[in-house]
Design a protein around this motif. Structure first.
Motif, PDB file in Angstrom:
ATOM      1  N   ASN A   1       2.731  -1.511  14.393  1.00  0.00           N
ATOM      2  CA  ASN A   1       2.584  -2.014  13.347  1.00  0.00           C
ATOM      3  C   ASN A   1       3.469  -2.518  12.632  1.00  0.00           C
ATOM      4  OD1 ASN A   1      -0.051   0.600  14.140  1.00  0.00           O
ATOM      5  ND2 ASN A   1      -0.629  -1.390  13.577  1.00  0.00           N
TER       6      ASN A   1
ATOM      7  N   ASP B   1      -1.731 -13.598   6.438  1.00  0.00           N
ATOM      8  CA  ASP B   1      -1.347 -12.191   5.772  1.00  0.00           C
ATOM      9  C   ASP B   1      -3.146 -11.374   5.779  1.00  0.00           C
ATOM     10  OD1 ASP B   1      -2.078 -13.326   3.304  1.00  0.00           O
ATOM     11  OD2 ASP B   1       0.328 -14.159   2.958  1.00  0.00           O
ATOM     12  N   LEU B   2      -2.843 -10.469   5.271  1.00  0.00           N
ATOM     13  CA  LEU B   2      -3.970  -9.390   4.909  1.00  0.00           C
ATOM     14  C   LEU B   2      -4.476 -10.381   3.107  1.00  0.00           C
ATOM     15  CD1 LEU B   2      -5.832  -7.472   4.927  1.00  0.00           C
ATOM     16  CD2 LEU B   2      -4.197  -5.786   4.087  1.00  0.00           C
TER      17      LEU B   2
ATOM     18  N   ILE C   1      -7.506  -2.076  10.509  1.00  0.00           N
ATOM     19  CA  ILE C   1      -6.725  -2.306   9.462  1.00  0.00           C
ATOM     20  C   ILE C   1      -5.848  -0.901   8.605  1.00  0.00           C
ATOM     21  CG2 ILE C   1      -5.768  -3.917   7.798  1.00  0.00           C
ATOM     22  CD1 ILE C   1      -7.386  -6.368   8.529  1.00  0.00           C
TER      23      ILE C   1
ATOM     24  N   ILE D   1      -1.358   0.290   9.393  1.00  0.00           N
ATOM     25  CA  ILE D   1      -0.197   0.212   8.015  1.00  0.00           C
ATOM     26  C   ILE D   1      -0.187   1.768   7.903  1.00  0.00           C
ATOM     27  CG2 ILE D   1       0.236  -0.059   5.422  1.00  0.00           C
ATOM     28  CD1 ILE D   1      -2.598  -2.462   5.302  1.00  0.00           C
TER      29      ILE D   1
ATOM     30  N   HIS E   1      10.145   0.796   2.027  1.00  0.00           N
ATOM     31  CA  HIS E   1       9.670  -0.509   1.827  1.00  0.00           C
ATOM     32  C   HIS E   1       9.680  -0.899   0.604  1.00  0.00           C
ATOM     33  CE1 HIS E   1       7.590  -4.051   1.634  1.00  0.00           C
ATOM     34  NE2 HIS E   1       7.087  -4.018   3.068  1.00  0.00           N
TER      35      HIS E   1
ATOM     36  N   LEU F   1       5.405  -2.709  -0.991  1.00  0.00           N
ATOM     37  CA  LEU F   1       3.915  -2.980  -0.190  1.00  0.00           C
ATOM     38  C   LEU F   1       2.657  -3.971  -1.020  1.00  0.00           C
ATOM     39  CD1 LEU F   1       3.526  -1.282   2.790  1.00  0.00           C
ATOM     40  CD2 LEU F   1       2.036   0.358   1.729  1.00  0.00           C
TER      41      LEU F   1
ATOM     42  N   ASN G   1       2.046  -9.124   2.109  1.00  0.00           N
ATOM     43  CA  ASN G   1       3.682  -8.336   3.106  1.00  0.00           C
ATOM     44  C   ASN G   1       2.669  -7.703   4.626  1.00  0.00           C
ATOM     45  OD1 ASN G   1       6.002  -9.229   2.441  1.00  0.00           O
ATOM     46  ND2 ASN G   1       5.568  -7.739   0.747  1.00  0.00           N
ATOM     47  N   ILE G   2       1.468  -7.801   4.241  1.00  0.00           N
ATOM     48  CA  ILE G   2       0.703  -7.485   5.952  1.00  0.00           C
ATOM     49  C   ILE G   2      -0.056  -8.250   6.742  1.00  0.00           C
ATOM     50  CG2 ILE G   2      -0.881  -6.016   7.042  1.00  0.00           C
ATOM     51  CD1 ILE G   2       1.545  -4.484   5.165  1.00  0.00           C
TER      52      ILE G   2
ATOM     53  N   PRO H   1      -2.308  -4.752  12.438  1.00  0.00           N
ATOM     54  CA  PRO H   1      -1.605  -5.191  10.665  1.00  0.00           C
ATOM     55  C   PRO H   1      -0.027  -5.040  11.285  1.00  0.00           C
ATOM     56  CG  PRO H   1      -3.073  -3.473  10.586  1.00  0.00           C
ATOM     57  CD  PRO H   1      -3.127  -4.342  11.639  1.00  0.00           C
ATOM     58  N   ARG H   2       0.938  -5.807  11.018  1.00  0.00           N
ATOM     59  CA  ARG H   2       2.492  -5.695  10.747  1.00  0.00           C
ATOM     60  C   ARG H   2       3.387  -5.388   9.185  1.00  0.00           C
ATOM     61  NH1 ARG H   2      -0.189  -7.661  15.215  1.00  0.00           N
ATOM     62  NH2 ARG H   2       1.032  -7.120  17.691  1.00  0.00           N
ATOM     63  N   ILE H   3       4.112  -4.707   8.879  1.00  0.00           N
ATOM     64  CA  ILE H   3       4.098  -4.312   7.776  1.00  0.00           C
ATOM     65  C   ILE H   3       5.683  -5.509   8.419  1.00  0.00           C
ATOM     66  CG2 ILE H   3       5.274  -2.748   6.399  1.00  0.00           C
ATOM     67  CD1 ILE H   3       3.785  -0.875   7.398  1.00  0.00           C
TER      68      ILE H   3
END
Length: 644
Positions: A403, A428-429, A469, A473, A493, A496, A500-501, A509-511
């Motif tokens: 993630n 992105d999200l 998701i 996260i 971070h 957030l 940015n997701i 999801p990838r941060i």
């Protein structure tokens, strides 16, 4: 009875009841032939997940990218789907041609069949609604009937075997993105192309065009758009044009695509000598391919300096690809892959704070994002030399988690630092949750739902996807807060937000954009990241965007009064009722409310009252005790004692 078993039994009973109701004819809907049509169209395609039974909904979307599909599709049958909006069958092994009858589907708006083995002539019938078409990476030899696609906005036919410029391109006045590269197209630039004033991205490289490319087109589309665009020689005056007010002599900056016709050996020798003199004059500041540097290594044909934003840096600065150490690239290669860090390659980056980002395709079909760092990198001091900075970046690249968006490489050029990340096609999200998916249309336009195969159905109204998701996260953030490279210092971070997701092809999801803060920096702490996560939970469960302190306080008040169900996204509740019905819908609603309660805990006013992200992961797992996705399960198996 154990709670988990009880929940499972409720779902089974609800599903059985729904099936029984349908069998007894109590399902109040009109059955459509769309499922039969899909089965007939894909009967000769292996690995295609066929729909089961009849359907009351029209087929809206066929989304099966990279699913190892092989065989020939009955395209003419798909043309009978009166509600079909979007088709994505990219990255498979489909063969045969694409029949013209397919384009008769009256609502068809976006088609992506890139990366297959489709061949022959690509013939279109009139389709006024088609807006986006990607057939790149196939084996098509010609394109016919383009003039019938009056509404086309995006066209990509790159990487085929097309020998002539498609007739009718001039009539496509709405095109803003056009890619004809890597073919054998014989045509004339710009006469055979759509009006270029409205085109934002253009690539005609690796073809056989003739004509003239003036400085306006070079500035707008970048030199890489015209590389090897014909039997050509590039003649570029190195002096920039003077402004009329300067009173100086104007110097044109022109790229000529010259078709050289050899009629005799004498003419050929004379022409080559003339071109050699022009190249010597025009490129006296460039190195030619085949030359070697002071260390005896070959160098590419490149300028001595490359402009990165407003700063010029050495073009020979090496690019380090951590997973491909044998690949030798320089900053000049990145500049070529991004049209000179031009606007046409720049990605919209609402939530990023690390500087401009550009999409690039490197050798080996490696799709990356090149981000120009604006500000300090975690663990890298302002006074660190290049070797110390490189060591820190390598340490940062060791942060690997399902993630977390991993760092693939970097380039340190003087005071400029560029970072390379994997390009995430899904975006992105924020885009997934609040905007329309790429290539689809406004669902409200037709007032009906869309259809995918059951196992690939991940709409914004799918609660199981949103829950996954949220959990993903939380896992990634907990990993960062455990400290990096054994230092014990948490990575904070500090920003957030949904943009940015990033989302993988599986919507995991990838941060991203976590390179700045290392420990307490500017008032940012692990507890502030927990607060931001709580706000993200509110956004995912309610479906509302643009959260601030006021709206967060409002949501907390609703949850405190045990009215959380009132602010759950209506799309989630409708989907749950339709998918599970009765007790199953109640179970899903309970999970939504419990997730809102997690957001409530994370947004506590006092930082010391907020849970750690490790605790949050544990609570979330208890809300829906189901097997995690394979990638996350693997991470748990490795660090089950220490990692949430």
């Amino acid at each position: 009875m154990p709670l988990r078993l009880h929940a499972v039994l409720l779902v089974v009973v609800a599903t059985s009841a729904a099936a029984s109701a349908a069998h007894n004819g109590t399902l109040n809907c009109t059955l459509l032939p769309d499922a039969d049509t899909v089965r007939a169209a894909f009967k000769n395609v292996t690995n295609f997940p066929m729909p089961h039974g009849p359907t009351c909904r029209p087929v809206r979307r066929l989304m099966f990218p990279s699913r190892n599909l092989a065989g020939a599709v009955g395209w003419e049958k798909l043309g009978n789907l009166s509600g079909l909006l979007t088709v994505d069958l990219s990255g498979n092994s489909l063969e045969g041609d694409v029949g013209g009858a397919f384009w008769r589907a009256p609502l068809l708006r976006a088609v992506d069949i890139s990366g297959n083995r489709l061949a022959g002539a690509l013939r279109f019938e009139q389709s006024a609604r088609l807006a986006s078409l990607d057939v790149s990476g196939n084996r098509f030899t010609s394109v016919e009937g383009v003039d019938g696609l009056a509404g086309l906005e995006v066209l990509d036919v790159s990487g085929n075997r097309i020998g002539a410029t498609p007739e009718g391109l001039r009539r496509l006045t709405r095109i803003w993105r056009l890619n004809l590269s890597r073919n054998s197209m014989a045509g004339r630039f710009p006469d055979d192309l759509p009006p270029l004033d409205g085109v934002v991205f253009l690539d005609i490289s690796d073809n056989s065009f003739s004509g003239v490319v003036n400085s306006t087109w070079v500035t707008k589309f970048g030199r890489s758009a015209f590389l090897r665009a014909g039997n050509a020689s590039l003649m570029i005056e190195d002096n920039p044009p003077a402004t009329p007010s300067s009173g100086g002599k104007k110097h044109g900056r022109t790229v000529l695509v010259v078709v050289v016709v050899v009629v005799s050996s004498v003419v050929a020798v004379s022409a080559l000598a003339f071109l050699a003199r022009c190249v010597t004059c025009g490129f006296n500041r460039r190195k030619k391919r085949g030359q070697k540097d002071k260390d005896g290594k070959p160098v590419a044909w490149e300028e001595e300096e490359v402009a990165v934003g407003a700063v010029k840096v050495a073009a020979t600065a090496p690019v380090v690809l951590l997973e491909r150490p044998l690949m030798e690239l320089t900053l000049a290669d990145l500049a070529a892959a991004t049209s000179g860090f031009g606007r046409e390659s720049q990605l919209s980056d609402i939530g990023g704070r690390s500087g401009a980002a550009y999409r690039a395709v490197l050798p080996g079909d490696l799709h990356v994002v090149v981000r120009v760092v604006d500000g300090a990198v975690a663990g890298v001091g302002e006074d660190d030399d290049a070797s110390a900075a490189a060591a820190r970046l390598r340490e940062l690249a060791r942060l690997r988690h399902p993630n977390i968006l991993p760092l693939l490489g970097y380039c340190i050029a003087g005071k400029e630092t560029l970072l390379l990340y994997e390009y995430m096609e899904k975006g992105d999200l924020h885009r997934w949750l609040h905007e329309l998916p790429a290539g689809s249309v406004d669902v409200e336009e037709t007032g009906v739902d869309t259809w995918d195969a059951t196992e690939d159905k991940r709409s914004i109204g799918d609660w199981s996807t949103r829950y996954r998701i949220i959990l993903g996260i939380a896992r990634g953030l907990a990993f960062l807060q455990q400290g990096w490279a054994g230092s014990g210092r948490p990575i904070v971070h500090g920003h957030l937000v949904p943009t940015n997701i990033l989302l993988g092809d599986d919507l995991e999801p990838r941060i991203s954009d976590f390179i700045h803060h290392d420990g307490d920096d500017g008032g940012k702490t692990p507890e502030s990241d927990v607060y931001s996560f709580g706000v993200l939970v509110f956004e995912l469960v309610t479906g509302q965007a643009r959260w601030d302190e006021s709206s967060t306080s409002w949501a907390r008040g609703v949850i405190r009064n045990r009215k959380g169900l009132n602010i759950v996204d209506a799309r989630l509740r409708e989907e749950a009722e339709e998918a599970a019905g009765g007790d199953g819908a109640e179970a899903a609603e309970r999970e939504m409310v419990e997730c809102l309660q997690v957001g409530f805990l994370c947004t506590a006013h006092s930082p010391e009252k907020r849970p750690s992200m490790q605790q949050v992961v544990g609570v979330l797992k208890g809300i829906r005790p189901a097997p995690p996705p394979p990638a996350a399960a693997a991470a748990d198996a490795v660090d089950d004692d220490e990692t949430p």
